[in-house]
Design a protein around this motif. Structure first.
Motif, PDB file in Angstrom:
ATOM      1  N   TYR A 228       0.839  -1.194   0.000  1.00 52.25           N
ATOM      2  CA  TYR A 228       0.000   0.000   0.000  1.00 52.25           C
ATOM      3  C   TYR A 228       0.876   1.246   0.000  1.00 52.25           C
TER       4      TYR A 228
ATOM      5  N   CYS B 130      -2.452   7.682   0.113  1.00 50.17           N
ATOM      6  CA  CYS B 130      -3.377   8.302  -0.849  1.00 50.17           C
ATOM      7  C   CYS B 130      -3.040   9.767  -1.069  1.00 50.17           C
TER       8      CYS B 130
ATOM      9  N   GLY C 151      -5.557   7.991   4.274  1.00 46.88           N
ATOM     10  CA  GLY C 151      -5.521   6.545   4.132  1.00 46.88           C
ATOM     11  C   GLY C 151      -4.478   6.086   3.128  1.00 46.88           C
TER      12      GLY C 151
ATOM     13  N   ARG D 227     -10.030   0.192   8.139  1.00 40.72           N
ATOM     14  CA  ARG D 227     -10.804   1.184   7.380  1.00 40.72           C
ATOM     15  C   ARG D 227      -9.920   2.193   6.636  1.00 40.72           C
ATOM     16  N   ASN D 228      -8.631   2.252   6.981  1.00 38.66           N
ATOM     17  CA  ASN D 228      -7.711   3.179   6.316  1.00 38.66           C
ATOM     18  C   ASN D 228      -7.117   2.626   5.032  1.00 38.66           C
TER      19      ASN D 228
ATOM     20  N   ARG E 207      -3.804   3.424  -0.430  1.00 39.38           N
ATOM     21  CA  ARG E 207      -4.418   2.718  -1.546  1.00 39.38           C
ATOM     22  C   ARG E 207      -3.574   1.501  -1.906  1.00 39.38           C
TER      23      ARG E 207
ATOM     24  N   ARG F 111      -8.692  10.651  -2.898  1.00 35.67           N
ATOM     25  CA  ARG F 111      -8.607  10.496  -1.447  1.00 35.67           C
ATOM     26  C   ARG F 111      -7.433  11.309  -0.924  1.00 35.67           C
TER      27      ARG F 111
ATOM     28  N   THR G 216     -12.517   8.089  -4.312  1.00 31.99           N
ATOM     29  CA  THR G 216     -13.737   7.717  -3.603  1.00 31.99           C
ATOM     30  C   THR G 216     -14.779   7.225  -4.606  1.00 31.99           C
ATOM     31  N   LYS G 217     -15.931   6.771  -4.109  1.00 34.83           N
ATOM     32  CA  LYS G 217     -17.015   6.306  -4.989  1.00 34.83           C
ATOM     33  C   LYS G 217     -17.510   7.419  -5.904  1.00 34.83           C
TER      34      LYS G 217
ATOM     35  N   HIS H 145      -7.640   1.199   1.220  1.00 34.34           N
ATOM     36  CA  HIS H 145      -8.607   1.345   0.133  1.00 34.34           C
ATOM     37  C   HIS H 145      -8.097   0.652  -1.130  1.00 34.34           C
ATOM     38  N   GLU H 146      -9.030   0.206  -1.942  1.00 30.00           N
ATOM     39  CA  GLU H 146      -8.676  -0.460  -3.196  1.00 30.00           C
ATOM     40  C   GLU H 146      -8.073   0.521  -4.205  1.00 30.00           C
TER      41      GLU H 146
END
Length: 134
Positions: free
Chosen positions: A18, A21, A82, A65-66, A84, A79, A73-74, A68-69
């Motif tokens: 990772y 972001c 966090g 929760r930190n 990625r 972002r 964001t959606k 992300h794929e």
């Protein structure tokens, strides 16, 4: 989805890499460095930083929760917090090494420098960049 199938859910797994972001990297801020997942335990993840500095090989826990794929964001916004997903785990952990420059798993024949310990090797593309920028 309209065809009745479900989208694949994002799963955090051991050996994924990772990167932060946020676009600006704060020098010396160990919490903003790229890292490798070591253990996923409930809603937290134990990670380690193989790049060096004071926390070389050091582990720390972060909230699940930190992670992300993607870096967006959606709604498509970038972002700012966090981490990625950068790279999936190695296909063959015995025959692949982690490049300490780009944090990508590479086959040993794709390494310019092969060193002991994850994150100490350098892949051929990164070595070419290093030589060009030297």
């Amino acid at each position: 989805m309209s065809d009745g199938t479900k989208a694949a859910t994002f799963e955090v797994k051991r050996w994924q890499t990772y990167v932060p972001c946020k676009t600006e990297y704060l020098r010396g801020e160990s919490r903003s460095k790229p890292f490798v997942v070591d253990v996923v335990e409930g809603d937290r993840v134990k990670v380690w930083d193989p790049t060096g500095g004071q926390r070389m090989g050091g582990h720390r826990w972060i909230a699940l929760r930190n992670l992300h794929e993607t870096g967006t964001t959606k709604t498509g916004k970038e972002r700012r917090t966090g981490f990625r997903l950068h790279c999936q785990p190695p296909v063959d952990p015995v025959r692949q090494e982690l490049c300490g420059s780009c944090f990508t798993w590479a086959a040993r024949d794709q390494l310019a420098i092969s060193a002991r310990g994850f994150g100490h090797s350098t892949c051929i593309p990164c070595m070419a960049d290093i030589e060009i920028n030297s």
